[in-house]
Design an enzyme around this catalytic site. Structure first.
Site, PDB file in Angstrom:
ATOM      1  N   LYS A 163       1.881 -15.925  21.897  1.00  0.00           N
ATOM      2  CA  LYS A 163       2.317 -15.328  23.162  1.00  0.00           C
ATOM      3  C   LYS A 163       1.913 -16.250  24.298  1.00  0.00           C
ATOM      4  O   LYS A 163       0.875 -16.898  24.190  1.00  0.00           O
ATOM      5  CB  LYS A 163       1.681 -13.953  23.363  1.00  0.00           C
ATOM      6  CG  LYS A 163       1.967 -12.931  22.284  1.00  0.00           C
ATOM      7  CD  LYS A 163       3.270 -12.218  22.507  1.00  0.00           C
ATOM      8  CE  LYS A 163       3.570 -11.255  21.354  1.00  0.00           C
ATOM      9  NZ  LYS A 163       4.836 -10.567  21.411  1.00  0.00           N
ATOM     10  N   LYS A 205       2.425 -16.698  13.542  1.00  0.00           N
ATOM     11  CA  LYS A 205       3.859 -16.474  13.421  1.00  0.00           C
ATOM     12  C   LYS A 205       4.542 -16.773  14.747  1.00  0.00           C
ATOM     13  O   LYS A 205       4.019 -16.452  15.808  1.00  0.00           O
ATOM     14  CB  LYS A 205       4.047 -15.004  13.045  1.00  0.00           C
ATOM     15  CG  LYS A 205       5.424 -14.433  13.133  1.00  0.00           C
ATOM     16  CD  LYS A 205       5.388 -12.980  12.710  1.00  0.00           C
ATOM     17  CE  LYS A 205       6.390 -12.077  13.401  1.00  0.00           C
ATOM     18  NZ  LYS A 205       6.929 -12.407  14.679  1.00  0.00           N
ATOM     19  N   ASP A 234       7.332 -15.966  17.563  1.00  0.00           N
ATOM     20  CA  ASP A 234       7.962 -14.740  18.019  1.00  0.00           C
ATOM     21  C   ASP A 234       9.416 -14.727  17.573  1.00  0.00           C
ATOM     22  O   ASP A 234      10.020 -15.769  17.320  1.00  0.00           O
ATOM     23  CB  ASP A 234       7.884 -14.634  19.534  1.00  0.00           C
ATOM     24  CG  ASP A 234       8.124 -13.213  19.972  1.00  0.00           C
ATOM     25  OD1 ASP A 234       7.149 -12.454  20.060  1.00  0.00           O
ATOM     26  OD2 ASP A 234       9.283 -12.838  20.195  1.00  0.00           O
ATOM     27  N   GLU A 235      10.021 -13.538  17.489  1.00  0.00           N
ATOM     28  CA  GLU A 235      11.401 -13.451  17.008  1.00  0.00           C
ATOM     29  C   GLU A 235      12.400 -14.006  18.024  1.00  0.00           C
ATOM     30  O   GLU A 235      13.544 -14.285  17.676  1.00  0.00           O
ATOM     31  CB  GLU A 235      11.770 -12.014  16.635  1.00  0.00           C
ATOM     32  CG  GLU A 235      12.026 -11.066  17.803  1.00  0.00           C
ATOM     33  CD  GLU A 235      10.747 -10.538  18.427  1.00  0.00           C
ATOM     34  OE1 GLU A 235       9.649 -10.889  17.943  1.00  0.00           O
ATOM     35  OE2 GLU A 235      10.837  -9.775  19.405  1.00  0.00           O
ATOM     36  N   LYS A 278       2.279   0.097  19.958  1.00  0.00           N
ATOM     37  CA  LYS A 278       3.315   0.279  20.982  1.00  0.00           C
ATOM     38  C   LYS A 278       4.654   0.717  20.425  1.00  0.00           C
ATOM     39  O   LYS A 278       5.565   1.050  21.169  1.00  0.00           O
ATOM     40  CB  LYS A 278       3.498  -1.009  21.802  1.00  0.00           C
ATOM     41  CG  LYS A 278       4.233  -2.145  21.077  1.00  0.00           C
ATOM     42  CD  LYS A 278       4.430  -3.392  21.957  1.00  0.00           C
ATOM     43  CE  LYS A 278       4.877  -4.575  21.104  1.00  0.00           C
ATOM     44  NZ  LYS A 278       5.087  -5.817  21.818  1.00  0.00           N
ATOM     45  N   HIS A 302      11.170 -10.282   9.490  1.00  0.00           N
ATOM     46  CA  HIS A 302      11.048  -9.516  10.727  1.00  0.00           C
ATOM     47  C   HIS A 302      12.280  -8.616  10.814  1.00  0.00           C
ATOM     48  O   HIS A 302      13.298  -8.902  10.208  1.00  0.00           O
ATOM     49  CB  HIS A 302      10.970 -10.476  11.919  1.00  0.00           C
ATOM     50  CG  HIS A 302      10.622  -9.799  13.207  1.00  0.00           C
ATOM     51  ND1 HIS A 302      11.575  -9.395  14.111  1.00  0.00           N
ATOM     52  CD2 HIS A 302       9.427  -9.448  13.728  1.00  0.00           C
ATOM     53  CE1 HIS A 302      10.964  -8.825  15.147  1.00  0.00           C
ATOM     54  NE2 HIS A 302       9.676  -8.836  14.954  1.00  0.00           N
TER      55      HIS A 302
END
Lengths: 410, 410
Positions: free
Chosen positions: B147, B173, B175-176, B304, B263
């Protein structure tokens, strides 16, 4: 914390714009912040790794409609990889559907910037290319799906197709459930059916089309398409949602000399609920940008499938209106249609459509050939401006169809 | 007219069984007839082309629960092409979602017959294979997502990964939303990040993993995977729903020596509404049958993202329980997790899980490395059976994390 809502922002031509309906117990602004963050550069907490330079990549929620609970978000084009539809969708139609802060989310519409559209192929043929292949200028194109959808062997399948063509149908399509089956092998079906296509063309003096369903994993799909091309076919059918965007793109990128008919089995799992999921509108635009030539969009409020005329007219506009100069995609109406509904359908949708009917042709009391004649007669009546019931007086098969299924009027 | 409801029918081992919730103003039996017909050999009207032989292919609605409005349908295996997931889904999760006769439809569960399962690859590594690569026997695997998800350049990305690994994270990993971006090119990112992986392994003496997001159209995805393999990577990440089943199958069929992390961006567009769409349960089984090694299934009611513990436990069972002898898939919990939630998570889900956190690591007041330490300390506390708050007394980073985000308890 970064803020994304900025109604003073004017989108640039390089922005990708997405429109959403948001159902949330939070105020719309706050829910919009969650959506914009999760679909771009943010997350749920402040980050030690955030940098000023990155903040420039943030999207702007530039429009909020509190009455409708809709928003428009302008995403800087650089958030997206050119020519990578899965990546685009993972961003703007990905995790955001599962946010706890938003109970319902519907992806309503999309505007692709030219730069992104140019990174995809777009339709190779489109409406004009298809009309040229078919040598049919103005009237609606008549299609049928072989029924029963599963169970016929290869020769039976080809014979049903032949009867439909000879009766007056332009296009014969495999059902979406039919691929390479133990009772009906793909290659043999293609050979048998294209052989009888040639015979039907000879007998009628008209161009006839067969759309084999090549849907499978990417490489097998391509192998099947090449077999179709080698065997003299001009069309293939792909079930775009169950196969998926990556495979569709890979296929289109090959630029084979084959018209791509897009079936959309499963779309209603996401399109049906008006307050959640993805509207057919972005799906239609995405399909066009990747480059299908024909796409199912519904029956304009007529037939066995859900959806009203207003919605389907918007999808039609998405396929045929201006979109970065792309060729228009031929809209396909299919699902519970019979000749008695064609008049109503053309009044709503015009004549630049492909009218497909399965049961509405093979269920004719006189069988497939009579059903195909009835369909062609209905289209002829429409083109001559004669009411169906009147035309039926001098056209037996249309009369029988109207007698069995009635005539739909607005 | 054919009839499909037959509660006296006993499914055979070659039948594929699908379970649905049906919301319809029609009686459940009648709506079931529409569903069974449309998903197999029937249509909305009688057909001149129907044959006795074909009737043997009809499915049986062998179970109806009127209180819950659910049904189970047994489809003869021959209705499906072996090794063709798109075809299977076009049949049992296709047009039926759009039928006018059914207002709401949810595809709840699936049982694949062995013969169909055998026609797919299944997981190559699974939980045991992954534990062997990682040399981690029993504890939960700790993962992080870099991030901010978009905006870092290749070197910055690698450096954040390095800090996470050195702090104690096992898996890093992408991010998508991150694939091959103008500000962060795929190949350079892989090279930089794997270089620092080697350095982190040397420094910590532990095996470290990088999962690059290769999601793209099929051929590009394969090209990227081969680059990862050549550059010394062992893992790839694919966004399976936005890429689609055909591409996933094509990829798995190559049988590359790479762990597949799946994912599921966009899943909630179909999984979220309890009365419409597709449950995560069949999606988990389909993914396992095709052959992913790790799959996101939720955060067991923590974090979340939507979803409660009961549902996620069922998805976990789908990934790890008996399924025609397939290897178990490693369940991944991700979305709004921080160290204070790990205890609760492991109480619910056990220790055979991959716990991923993005903001919950990089958002640590001391930065990424401290966040990674806090995560590892939380896992160590769990393995030693010490309450987090107590362990935090002698472990500063965990203490700081608990101070910022609190501790979740059931």
């Amino acid at each position: 914390m970064l803020r994304y809502v900025d109604t003073g922002y004017t989108p640039t031509e390089d922005d990708l714009i997405a429109e959403y309906y948001i159902g949330s117990s939070m105020p719309l602004e706050e829910a919009s912040e969650w959506l914009a963050a999760e679909s771009s550069i943010g997350t749920w907490t402040d980050l030690s790794t955030m940098k000023e330079r990155i903040v420039k990549l943030k999207p702007h929620v530039f429009y909020l409609n509190r009455d409708e609970s809709t928003i428009k978000v302008a995403y800087p084009g650089d958030l997206f990889e050119r020519g990578n539809m899965p990546q685009i969708l993972s961003s703007i139609a990905g995790n955001i559907f599962g946010l706890r802060a938003i109970e319902n989310l519907r992806f309503l519409d999309i505007r692709f910037p030219d730069k992104i559209v140019e990174s995809f192929k777009g339709p190779r043929f489109g409406i004009q290319g298809i009309r040229k292949i078919l040598e049919v200028d103005k009237r609606p194109i008549i299609g049928t799906i072989i029924k029963p959808k599963l169970g016929l062997n290869e020769k039976e399948h080809a014979e049903v197709a032949y009867e439909a063509w000879v009766g007056g149908v332009d296009i014969v399509k495999d059902d979406e459930n039919l691929s390479d089956m133990v009772f009906n092998r793909f290659e043999k079906r293609i050979e048998e059916t294209l052989k009888l296509r040639d015979k039907a063309e000879e007998r009628t003096g008209e161009k006839k089309i067969y759309m084999p369903n090549i849907t499978a994993e990417t490489n097998e799909m391509i192998r099947r398409a090449e077999f179709v091309e080698q065997t003299g076919g001009e069309y293939v059918m792909i079930d775009i949602l169950t196969a998926g965007w990556a495979a569709l793109q890979s296929f289109r990128n090959l630029d084979l000399n084959l018209v791509i008919h897009a079936h959309r089995a499963g779309h209603a799992a996401v399109t049906r609920n008006e307050r959640h999921g993805i509207s057919m509108l972005p799906i239609a635009k995405i399909s066009r940008v990747i480059g299908v030539d024909q796409l199912h969009i519904g029956t304009f409020g007529v037939g066995k499938m859900m959806g009203g005329p207003e919605d389907d007219l918007r999808y039609q506009e998405a396929l045929t209106g201006e979109l970065s100069g792309l060729e228009p995609v031929f809209p396909v109406a299919s699902g519970g249609l019979h000749p008695g509904l064609y008049g109503m359908l053309c009044e709503i949708a015009g004549k630049d459509i492909i009218i497909q009917a399965g049961g509405g042709i093979h269920g004719h009391p006189g069988g497939t050939m009579s059903g195909a004649r009835a369909a062609r007669q209905a289209v002829d009546a429409i083109m001559e401006g004669v009411p169906l019931a009147e035309y039926a007086k001098s056209h037996r098969e249309l009369g029988e169809a109207l007698e069995k299924w009635g005539e739909g009027r607005r």
